[in-house]
Design a protein around this motif. Structure first.
Motif, PDB file in Angstrom:
ATOM      1  N   ARG A 102      25.177   5.393 -77.943  1.00 33.80           N
ATOM      2  CA  ARG A 102      24.202   5.569 -76.849  1.00 33.80           C
ATOM      3  C   ARG A 102      22.862   4.899 -77.157  1.00 33.80           C
ATOM      4  O   ARG A 102      21.793   5.441 -76.840  1.00 33.80           O
ATOM      5  CB  ARG A 102      23.991   7.055 -76.548  1.00 33.80           C
ATOM      6  CG  ARG A 102      25.257   7.794 -76.138  1.00 33.80           C
ATOM      7  CD  ARG A 102      25.714   7.386 -74.742  1.00 33.80           C
ATOM      8  NE  ARG A 102      26.940   8.041 -74.339  1.00 33.80           N
ATOM      9  CZ  ARG A 102      26.981   9.188 -73.657  1.00 33.80           C
ATOM     10  NH1 ARG A 102      25.854   9.782 -73.317  1.00 33.80           N
ATOM     11  NH2 ARG A 102      28.136   9.720 -73.317  1.00 33.80           N
ATOM     12  N   LEU A 103      22.917   3.748 -77.795  1.00 29.44           N
ATOM     13  CA  LEU A 103      21.680   3.042 -78.123  1.00 29.44           C
ATOM     14  C   LEU A 103      20.994   2.580 -76.844  1.00 29.44           C
ATOM     15  O   LEU A 103      21.642   2.180 -75.876  1.00 29.44           O
ATOM     16  CB  LEU A 103      21.975   1.852 -79.029  1.00 29.44           C
ATOM     17  CG  LEU A 103      22.709   2.187 -80.338  1.00 29.44           C
ATOM     18  CD1 LEU A 103      22.893   0.934 -81.175  1.00 29.44           C
ATOM     19  CD2 LEU A 103      21.944   3.246 -81.129  1.00 29.44           C
ATOM     20  N   PRO A 143      16.198   8.942 -84.736  1.00 27.42           N
ATOM     21  CA  PRO A 143      17.130   8.291 -83.813  1.00 27.42           C
ATOM     22  C   PRO A 143      17.160   6.776 -83.986  1.00 27.42           C
ATOM     23  O   PRO A 143      16.180   6.149 -84.396  1.00 27.42           O
ATOM     24  CB  PRO A 143      16.600   8.689 -82.431  1.00 27.42           C
ATOM     25  CG  PRO A 143      15.177   9.055 -82.645  1.00 27.42           C
ATOM     26  CD  PRO A 143      15.063   9.561 -84.037  1.00 27.42           C
ATOM     27  N   ASP A 162      18.515   0.262 -82.314  1.00 36.88           N
ATOM     28  CA  ASP A 162      19.577  -0.725 -82.092  1.00 36.88           C
ATOM     29  C   ASP A 162      20.281  -0.998 -83.420  1.00 36.88           C
ATOM     30  O   ASP A 162      19.857  -0.545 -84.490  1.00 36.88           O
ATOM     31  CB  ASP A 162      19.037  -2.011 -81.463  1.00 36.88           C
ATOM     32  CG  ASP A 162      18.054  -2.760 -82.356  1.00 36.88           C
ATOM     33  OD1 ASP A 162      18.224  -2.761 -83.587  1.00 36.88           O
ATOM     34  OD2 ASP A 162      17.103  -3.366 -81.820  1.00 36.88           O
ATOM     35  N   PRO A 173      20.026   8.831 -78.168  1.00 37.15           N
ATOM     36  CA  PRO A 173      20.854   8.009 -79.048  1.00 37.15           C
ATOM     37  C   PRO A 173      21.324   8.766 -80.281  1.00 37.15           C
ATOM     38  O   PRO A 173      20.853   9.871 -80.593  1.00 37.15           O
ATOM     39  CB  PRO A 173      19.900   6.882 -79.444  1.00 37.15           C
ATOM     40  CG  PRO A 173      18.549   7.549 -79.442  1.00 37.15           C
ATOM     41  CD  PRO A 173      18.599   8.547 -78.307  1.00 37.15           C
ATOM     42  N   THR A 230      19.363   4.511 -74.845  1.00 33.41           N
ATOM     43  CA  THR A 230      19.250   5.625 -73.909  1.00 33.41           C
ATOM     44  C   THR A 230      18.216   6.626 -74.427  1.00 33.41           C
ATOM     45  O   THR A 230      17.638   6.458 -75.500  1.00 33.41           O
ATOM     46  CB  THR A 230      20.605   6.337 -73.732  1.00 33.41           C
ATOM     47  OG1 THR A 230      20.910   7.104 -74.914  1.00 33.41           O
ATOM     48  CG2 THR A 230      21.729   5.324 -73.501  1.00 33.41           C
ATOM     49  N   SER A 269      26.935  11.726 -82.013  1.00 32.45           N
ATOM     50  CA  SER A 269      27.766  10.882 -81.157  1.00 32.45           C
ATOM     51  C   SER A 269      29.104  11.578 -80.941  1.00 32.45           C
ATOM     52  O   SER A 269      29.682  12.124 -81.894  1.00 32.45           O
ATOM     53  CB  SER A 269      27.999   9.508 -81.783  1.00 32.45           C
ATOM     54  OG  SER A 269      29.042   8.813 -81.124  1.00 32.45           O
TER      55      SER A 269
END
Length: 546
Positions: free
Chosen positions: A132-133, A157, A160, A138, A135, A192
């Motif tokens: 969920r990078l 968090p 990228d 993440p 967002t 995740s």
């Protein structure tokens, strides 16, 4: 007031949907206390900062899901009275351990000191994972930043990932870089759904308002899941250091299931990082960020507060935080267990800017399983820049780092250092320093930094047993008593240290600046002087010992 004012709380569970705030207008007076008491006995009036999650349906691979109607995320979870594990890789070895870990690498020789870019080995982070990078929710890393140093953990968090360069970029910088001469930092990836593959793990899909959990028994029948709703249950705060809340007691209350935070780092990254002018700006690195200065109970600007016979369990962060101007606080007869960070933390404030905190008493307390979410720098009792405190008849068990820590900064001259005169006696520290290095169950740093080192602090009738770190820990192995830079001005007597991975005692670099009488690391130790029946909690301790 002409007598005590007592508010009796009946046995039962009181749901906390917002923090209960008491201020100086709620003070006792004329030497009398205002008392909030569990009327039916210690631990019977329960303040629960959580709400139950229901509506579970099968998802796949033994995982279940349920809707959660939340307007903000939550950062830990409780299942059948125990903390669940955020879905992570690699999976935990057991509920009692933080390991195993991955190990960061140097992805670019010019980036060794960079604090927001972490290099990884091929195969350690799978491109197929949905992290969920980009967002609002993440995946994260929890990392012992500093390379081989194992002093602090950051939970940050991800922004990228460049799989070609094998580099992750973090949204916020960590405390230290991720490489030093001893190698890379230990870390794991979490948060995740792709990582949810072990019983006891959970994942919150905040954007979809879905909670996922994998139960050990393959069914959610009779499984009670609680999501936290509050970080703090009680705040006791005077208006200022000159207008304090005074003479108030919380007696026999139980508090449980508080929340953690979106991300965590200890302190600002460097000198003056706070942006405020201080006499000793280096202390910016020694104090929690303002957003992290709280506990399930937080005291600020108080005098004569008594926290007695409490049962605080399953906290997202620290159990009891004394922040800045607090004097003559008593914490006694209390069971503090399964804590996100510290048991009791005293923060006296910046050195050289006023000695406003101290003379607190912490006695007859049992503290165990601390640092469950912040293993780095966690302590059963941590005293920062505050003097004249007493810790006695206390047990601290099972943590990644300290049992008792007394600290300021090594560059602070004695006249501006408020950390002297603390007393520790009849204490047992065991199963500590389990996942960190250059440490010991009893630790001191920056307490007395200039001669003469005439002792004004004392430690006596102290037992330390089992200071052995996880095999993955790359730093200096744990000592029993570690007196770091400026760990001076202490008189040690009747101290027994056993089963430590490194030396039972490690002294300050300044040379001999503490005194010793009947300590087990010196010849002639007399075991008959140890008062074993008096060490630890007293017969009056109101709870069953773990």
């Amino acid at each position: 007031m002409s007598c005590e004012l007592v508010v009796n709380l009946k046995a039962g569970t009181y749901k906390v949907d917002k923090t209960i705030t008491l201020d100086d207008r709620d003070s006792g007076s004329n030497g009398h206390q205002v008392v909030y008491r569990s009327a039916d006995g210690p631990g019977k009036a329960v303040f629960e900062a959580s709400t139950e999650v229901t509506g579970w349906t099968p998802y796949k691979d033994g995982i279940f899901k349920a809707p959660v109607d939340v307007d903000q995320p939550f950062y830990t979870l409780y299942v059948d009275g125990e903390r669940a594990t955020t879905a992570r890789y690699p999976n935990r070895r057991s509920d009692e351990e933080w390991a195993p870990y991955l190990r960061s690498i140097l992805f670019d020789p010019t980036k060794e000191a960079v604090r927001d870019q972490l290099g990884f080995n091929a195969g350690d982070i799978d491109p197929a994972w949905d992290l969920r990078l980009g967002t609002s929710w993440p995946a994260q890393v929890t990392v012992w930043s500093g390379g081989s140093w194992s002093w602090f953990t950051d939970t940050v968090p991800l922004l990228d990932i460049n799989y070609t360069k094998r580099r992750t970029t973090l949204i916020y910088p960590a405390r230290y870089g991720f490489i030093n001469s001893g190698g890379g930092s230990r870390y794991f990836v979490q948060n995740s759904l792709s990582l949810l593959d072990q019983a006891g793990e959970y994942y919150l899909d905040y954007e979809a308002k879905q909670l996922y959990y994998k139960p050990a028994g393959g069914t959610m029948d009779n499984v009670r899941v609680q999501r936290p709703t509050q970080t703090q249950v009680f705040t006791l705060a005077g208006t200022s250091a000159t207008r304090r809340l005074e003479n108030l007691t919380l007696d026999g209350l139980a508090i449980r299931n508080t929340d953690f935070m979106e991300w965590y780092r200890y302190g600002w990254e460097g000198t003056g990082g706070s942006g405020f002018k201080h006499k000793y700006p280096k202390y910016d690195t020694q104090i929690e960020l303002p957003r992290n200065r709280w506990g399930a109970i937080t005291l600020t600007n108080t005098r004569g507060v008594r926290l007695t016979n409490l049962h605080i369990s399953q906290t997202g962060f620290t159990a009891i935080q004394l922040l800045f101007a607090n004097e003559r606080t008593t914490v006694s007869g209390s069971l503090l267990e399964h804590l996100g960070n510290d048991g009791i933390k005293v923060e006296g404030g910046y050195p050289g800017e006023g000695d406003l905190a101290g003379q607190n008493t912490f006695t007859n307390n049992y503290i165990h399983h601390l640092g469950e979410l912040v293993p780095g720098d966690s302590a059963g009792v941590e005293i920062m820049n505050s003097g004249g405190n007493e810790v006695s008849h206390t047990v601290v068990e099972h943590g990644a780092r300290y049992g008792i820590s007394i600290e300021s900064r090594p560059e602070i001259p004695n006249a501006d250092n408020y950390t002297g005169g603390n007393t520790v006696h009849h204490v047992r520290l065991s199963h500590l320093a389990k996942d960190s290095g250059d440490t010991g169950p009893f630790y001191a740093y920056g307490v007395r930094n200039q001669p003469p080192y005439t002792p004004d602090a004392s430690v006596s009738q102290l037992i330390i047993d089992d200071a052995n770190a996880d095999p993955s820990m790359p730093d200096a192995k744990p000592y029993g008593v570690h007196m770091d830079f400026g760990g001076c001005g202490f008189a040690f007597s009747d101290i027994k240290v056993t089963n430590t991975e490194s030396d039972p005692y490690h002294g300050p670099s300044a040379g001999p600046c503490d005194t010793f009488e009947n300590v087990s690391w010196e010849d002639g130790f007399d075991d008959t002087r140890m008062r074993y029946d008096e060490i630890g909690v007293l017969p009056s301790f109101p709870y069953e010992k773990p």
